[in-house]
Design a protein around this motif. Sequence first.
Motif, PDB file in Angstrom:
ATOM      1  N   PRO A  66       0.827  -1.207   0.000  1.00 50.43           N
ATOM      2  CA  PRO A  66       0.000   0.000   0.000  1.00 50.43           C
ATOM      3  C   PRO A  66       0.866   1.265   0.000  1.00 50.43           C
ATOM      4  CG  PRO A  66      -0.811  -1.562   1.623  1.00 50.43           C
ATOM      5  CD  PRO A  66       0.521  -2.069   1.140  1.00 50.43           C
ATOM      6  N   ILE A  67       0.473   2.254  -0.781  1.00 51.57           N
ATOM      7  CA  ILE A  67       1.206   3.515  -0.840  1.00 51.57           C
ATOM      8  C   ILE A  67       1.335   4.119   0.553  1.00 51.57           C
ATOM      9  CG2 ILE A  67       1.097   5.898  -1.693  1.00 51.57           C
ATOM     10  CD1 ILE A  67      -0.220   4.729  -4.251  1.00 51.57           C
ATOM     11  N   ALA A  68       0.287   4.006   1.349  1.00 49.95           N
ATOM     12  CA  ALA A  68       0.274   4.587   2.697  1.00 49.95           C
ATOM     13  C   ALA A  68       1.327   3.962   3.617  1.00 49.95           C
ATOM     14  CB  ALA A  68      -1.106   4.442   3.325  1.00 49.95           C
ATOM     15  N   CYS A  69       1.783   2.763   3.292  1.00 50.64           N
ATOM     16  CA  CYS A  69       2.761   2.070   4.136  1.00 50.64           C
ATOM     17  C   CYS A  69       4.197   2.279   3.679  1.00 50.64           C
ATOM     18  CB  CYS A  69       2.449   0.575   4.168  1.00 50.64           C
ATOM     19  SG  CYS A  69       0.860   0.190   4.919  1.00 50.64           S
ATOM     20  N   LYS A  70       4.369   2.838   2.492  1.00 52.44           N
ATOM     21  CA  LYS A  70       5.718   3.063   1.971  1.00 52.44           C
ATOM     22  C   LYS A  70       6.344   4.272   2.653  1.00 52.44           C
ATOM     23  CE  LYS A  70       4.887   1.238  -2.645  1.00 52.44           C
ATOM     24  NZ  LYS A  70       4.886   1.550  -4.087  1.00 52.44           N
ATOM     25  N   ARG A  71       7.649   4.239   2.779  1.00 55.80           N
ATOM     26  CA  ARG A  71       8.377   5.370   3.341  1.00 55.80           C
ATOM     27  C   ARG A  71       9.012   6.134   2.183  1.00 55.80           C
ATOM     28  NH1 ARG A  71       8.818   6.002   8.266  1.00 55.80           N
ATOM     29  NH2 ARG A  71      10.960   6.658   8.544  1.00 55.80           N
ATOM     30  N   TYR A  72       8.899   7.440   2.245  1.00 53.00           N
ATOM     31  CA  TYR A  72       9.438   8.293   1.190  1.00 53.00           C
ATOM     32  C   TYR A  72      10.527   9.178   1.761  1.00 53.00           C
ATOM     33  CZ  TYR A  72       5.469   6.729  -1.532  1.00 53.00           C
ATOM     34  OH  TYR A  72       4.573   5.951  -2.197  1.00 53.00           O
ATOM     35  N   SER A  73      11.602   9.343   0.999  1.00 51.59           N
ATOM     36  CA  SER A  73      12.752  10.122   1.463  1.00 51.59           C
ATOM     37  C   SER A  73      12.527  11.625   1.302  1.00 51.59           C
ATOM     38  CB  SER A  73      14.008   9.729   0.679  1.00 51.59           C
ATOM     39  OG  SER A  73      13.870  10.140  -0.684  1.00 51.59           O
ATOM     40  N   GLY A  74      11.621  11.991   0.399  1.00 50.55           N
ATOM     41  CA  GLY A  74      11.435  13.405   0.098  1.00 50.55           C
ATOM     42  C   GLY A  74      12.369  13.886  -0.998  1.00 50.55           C
ATOM     43  N   LYS A  75      13.125  12.952  -1.561  1.00 45.54           N
ATOM     44  CA  LYS A  75      14.054  13.301  -2.632  1.00 45.54           C
ATOM     45  C   LYS A  75      13.676  12.532  -3.895  1.00 45.54           C
ATOM     46  CE  LYS A  75      17.975  13.384   0.503  1.00 45.54           C
ATOM     47  NZ  LYS A  75      19.305  12.811   0.742  1.00 45.54           N
TER      48      LYS A  75
END
Length: 109
Positions: A66-75
Amino acid sequence: MAQKNDKYTYRVTWSAEDNEYVGLCAEFPSLSWLADTPEKALKGIRKTVAEVISDMGENNETIPEPIACKRYSGKFMVRIPPHVHRKLAIQAAESGISLNRIASSKLSQ
């Protein structure tokens, strides 16, 4: 008890072409569900996703996270033409802010 399809990204929108509401799931872009009410469209797409997840599990296929469970770096890197890069750099300098800040501001609009 939470179901395996609870954390996915759902959307319901009107389809003028079908003259019905369509339920969609971002993580499963090939799936959709048509119904005469938004509530039925959401219920239908959620049920379809649950069935697909079950089938994928039985066949040892990789189930999308799920997209909601992914971690994003902001980069992330974006390639742009040199003249656009120059134009943004000038705007940033004239505004007294970083190129990163001006690009972030423009992307968030």
